[in-house]
Motif scaffolding. Structure first.
Motif, PDB file in Angstrom:
ATOM      1  N   TRP A 107       0.833  -1.212   0.000  1.00 27.26           N
ATOM      2  CA  TRP A 107       0.000   0.000   0.000  1.00 27.26           C
ATOM      3  C   TRP A 107       0.863   1.256   0.000  1.00 27.26           C
ATOM      4  O   TRP A 107       0.440   2.314   0.477  1.00 27.26           O
ATOM      5  N   GLY A 108       2.094   1.122  -0.486  1.00 22.50           N
ATOM      6  CA  GLY A 108       2.991   2.262  -0.572  1.00 22.50           C
ATOM      7  C   GLY A 108       3.588   2.693   0.752  1.00 22.50           C
ATOM      8  O   GLY A 108       4.306   3.684   0.821  1.00 22.50           O
ATOM      9  N   LEU A 109       3.324   1.953   1.827  1.00 24.34           N
ATOM     10  CA  LEU A 109       3.758   2.361   3.163  1.00 24.34           C
ATOM     11  C   LEU A 109       4.599   1.320   3.897  1.00 24.34           C
ATOM     12  O   LEU A 109       5.604   1.647   4.501  1.00 24.34           O
ATOM     13  N   LEU A 110       4.149   0.078   3.892  1.00 22.08           N
ATOM     14  CA  LEU A 110       4.731  -0.959   4.724  1.00 22.08           C
ATOM     15  C   LEU A 110       5.750  -1.780   3.931  1.00 22.08           C
ATOM     16  O   LEU A 110       5.367  -2.529   3.031  1.00 22.08           O
ATOM     17  N   PRO A 111       7.063  -1.659   4.262  1.00 29.61           N
ATOM     18  CA  PRO A 111       8.050  -2.449   3.519  1.00 29.61           C
ATOM     19  C   PRO A 111       8.053  -3.917   3.977  1.00 29.61           C
ATOM     20  O   PRO A 111       8.133  -4.202   5.171  1.00 29.61           O
TER      21      PRO A 111
END
Length: 169
Positions: free
Chosen positions: A133-137
């Motif tokens: 989601w573009g946040l959690l690596p």
């Protein structure tokens, strides 16, 4: 866009089984009632058809993220071979499932090819971070493994979601 403008493309380009009689509740195309000579072509064309914007968006998003590194490792032709090989293999697995279960549904989408690129990326660079989601690596192997596990469980469950989990696997 062309698929939306000319809906017949979806009917004739989708991967379809062939059989001698149509199963109950299935509206056959005329060529479905005998050997489908378009089947070899449909093993490729089905990958260019999609079920709505979200389907094509996420397939393209994965292609955009995964393709550059794979192309630099395998070249353009190698990347295309892997992608189309995954799509064709996914289509053949779906066809074999149709023969075994006699549960016939047309199949569309590039997910088989995209999945092959995802799994290859996970095998080649397992610790490469992907931002969920573009946040959690998360490591790419977790994403690929999660998708494989989810589709495998859907196959075992026999869920009728309208998704060809065998083309994914």
């Amino acid at each position: 866009m062309l698929q939306q403008i000319v809906p017949e493309i979806g009917r004739y380009g989708a991967l379809r089984a062939w059989w001698s009689t149509a199963p109950a509740g299935f509206e056959p195309l005329p060529e479905d009632l005998h050997f489908n000579f378009a089947f070899p072509i449909q093993l490729v064309t089905y990958a260019f058809l999609h079920a709505g914007f979200g389907h094509i968006f996420f397939n393209c998003l994965f292609l955009w993220f995964l393709s550059p590194e794979l192309e630099s490792s395998y070249g353009k032709r190698g990347l295309l071979r892997i992608f189309f090989g995954g799509a064709v293999l996914g289509g053949l697995l779906q066809w074999a499932w149709w023969v075994k279960t006699q549960h016939y549904l047309p199949v569309i989408g590039a997910s088989g090819g995209v999945f092959s690129l995802l799994v290859l990326s996970a095998l080649k660079w397992p610790q490469r971070p992907i931002y969920l989601w573009g946040l959690l690596p998360i490591p790419i192997w977790v994403l690929a493994g999660g998708y494989v596990l989810f589709n495998f469980l859907e196959l075992i469950r026999g869920a009728n979601t309208g998704t060809s989990v065998l083309a994914h696997l």
